[in-house]
Scaffold this motif. Structure first.
Motif, mmCIF file in Angstrom:
data_model
loop_
_atom_site.group_PDB
_atom_site.id
_atom_site.type_symbol
_atom_site.label_atom_id
_atom_site.label_comp_id
_atom_site.label_asym_id
_atom_site.label_seq_id
_atom_site.Cartn_x
_atom_site.Cartn_y
_atom_site.Cartn_z
ATOM 1 N N TYR A 89 7.034 -6.652 5.724
ATOM 2 C CA TYR A 89 5.605 -6.966 5.711
ATOM 3 C C TYR A 89 5.377 -8.474 5.891
ATOM 4 C CZ TYR A 89 4.278 -2.221 4.481
ATOM 5 O OH TYR A 89 4.069 -0.865 4.509
ATOM 6 N N LEU A 99 -1.283 2.074 10.284
ATOM 7 C CA LEU A 99 -0.948 2.759 9.038
ATOM 8 C C LEU A 99 -1.303 4.228 9.171
ATOM 9 C CD1 LEU A 99 -2.493 0.249 6.452
ATOM 10 C CD2 LEU A 99 -0.124 0.341 7.251
ATOM 11 N N LYS A 100 -0.326 5.101 8.878
ATOM 12 C CA LYS A 100 -0.567 6.545 8.837
ATOM 13 C C LYS A 100 -0.447 6.963 7.379
ATOM 14 C CE LYS A 100 1.176 7.453 13.441
ATOM 15 N NZ LYS A 100 2.149 8.121 14.284
ATOM 16 N N PHE A 101 -1.379 7.797 6.934
ATOM 17 C CA PHE A 101 -1.424 8.191 5.537
ATOM 18 C C PHE A 101 -0.943 9.622 5.341
ATOM 19 C CE2 PHE A 101 -5.086 5.308 6.329
ATOM 20 C CZ PHE A 101 -4.554 4.192 5.699
ATOM 21 N N TYR A 102 -0.488 9.898 4.124
ATOM 22 C CA TYR A 102 -0.078 11.258 3.777
ATOM 23 C C TYR A 102 -1.280 12.205 3.806
ATOM 24 C CZ TYR A 102 4.388 9.329 2.247
ATOM 25 O OH TYR A 102 5.595 8.709 2.206
ATOM 26 N N TYR A 134 -4.886 -0.696 1.043
ATOM 27 C CA TYR A 134 -4.290 0.633 0.896
ATOM 28 C C TYR A 134 -3.037 0.514 0.028
ATOM 29 C CZ TYR A 134 -7.338 1.519 4.849
ATOM 30 O OH TYR A 134 -8.433 1.613 5.669
ATOM 31 N N LEU A 136 0.660 1.318 -1.191
ATOM 32 C CA LEU A 136 1.893 1.715 -0.501
ATOM 33 C C LEU A 136 2.195 3.191 -0.681
ATOM 34 C CD1 LEU A 136 4.526 -1.140 -1.037
ATOM 35 C CD2 LEU A 136 3.520 -0.373 1.115
ATOM 36 N N ASP A 138 0.322 5.637 -0.716
ATOM 37 C CA ASP A 138 -0.510 6.487 0.142
ATOM 38 C C ASP A 138 -0.116 6.409 1.619
ATOM 39 O OD1 ASP A 138 -2.063 7.298 -2.051
ATOM 40 O OD2 ASP A 138 -3.384 5.551 -1.836
ATOM 41 N N ILE A 139 0.755 5.456 1.950
ATOM 42 C CA ILE A 139 1.110 5.205 3.349
ATOM 43 C C ILE A 139 2.391 5.958 3.715
ATOM 44 C CG2 ILE A 139 1.739 3.432 5.044
ATOM 45 C CD1 ILE A 139 0.102 1.438 3.292
ATOM 46 N N ALA A 142 4.078 2.761 8.203
ATOM 47 C CA ALA A 142 3.449 1.501 8.615
ATOM 48 C C ALA A 142 4.339 0.909 9.688
ATOM 49 C CB ALA A 142 3.339 0.541 7.435
#
Length: 173
Positions: A89, A99-102, A134, A136, A138-139, A142
C-alpha cells in the motif's frame, strides 16, 4: 515455538533475496490439478529480468528440502500485483487502484480511486465522489489499475513490423 516449513522457507527466501539485492514480495503454496506449486515473487528497484529470476531460483531451490511441493516457480509480481501487505500500500500511494469487496458496500462491489494510504487497517482513496474509507477485512482484492498509452503501443507495433519486414509471410515447404 517451532516454525512451520513454509515460514522457514519464507525466511530463507527473504534472506537470500536481500543478499542478492532483491525484495521478496510474496511466497505461496497453491494446490492445482498438476500438483503443489511453491511460488516466489521477487523484484528489485531497477527492475527484475529473466536472468535475475533464474539465478535466484537456482540459489534457493536446494534450500527448500523440508517444504512439500511438486513445482517451484520464481516470478516478478507484475505491474498489477495485488496489494496485500502494508508495504504494498505504501508503494502504491498516489496511484489509481481498484478495490473489490466481498459484499456490496453502499451498493457497489467495485470502486476505483487514487490511493491516499492505509491507516490502521483502513484503506483511504479519493474517488470521483470524494474521499472514501474501506476496512481491509471488507476488501477481497486491491490492485493497481494499469493504464496504457495507446500511442506507445502503436510505436511498439510499428517497430516490430520493421523488425520482421524481411520475413516471408509463408514458409516454403
Amino acid at each position: 515455538m517451532k516454525q512451520s516449513p513454509l515460514s522457514r522457507a519464507e525466511n530463507i527466501a527473504r534472506r537470500e533475496a536481500e543478499r542478492m539485492g532483491f525484495e521478496l514480495v510474496d511466497l505461496e503454496i497453491a494446490k492445482e490439478p498438476a500438483g503443489r506449486f511453491l511460488r516466489l515473487y521477487v523484484e528489485k528497484a531497477s527492475g527484475i529480468d529473466l536472468n535475475d529470476l533464474e539465478v535466484y531460483h537456482k540459489k534457493v531451490q536446494p534450500l527448500f528440502e523440508d517444504v512439500d511441493y511438486d513445482y517451484m516457480e520464481v516470478a516478478s509480481p507484475g505491474m498489477d500485483r495485488p496489494l496485500k501487505k502494508p508495504r504494498d500500500y505504501e508503494r502504491a500511494e498516489g496511484s489509481l487502484i481498484e478495490l473489490k469487496f466481498y459484499r456490496p458496500i453502499e451498493g457497489e462491489k467495485l470502486v476505483t480511486g487514487t490511493l491516499i494510504g492505509l491507516f490502521d487497517d483502513v484503506v483511504r482513496i479519493e474517488t470521483a465522489d470524494g474521499e472514501k474509507e474501506y476496512r481491509l477485512k471488507d476488501i477481497a482484492l486491491a490492485k493497481p489499475v494499469v493504464e496504457f498509452d495507446e500511442s506507445e503501443i502503436n510505436d511498439v507495433d510499428l517497430a516490430m513490423d520493421d523488425d520482421f519486414a524481411d520475413v516471408p509471410d509463408e514458409v516454403e515447404e
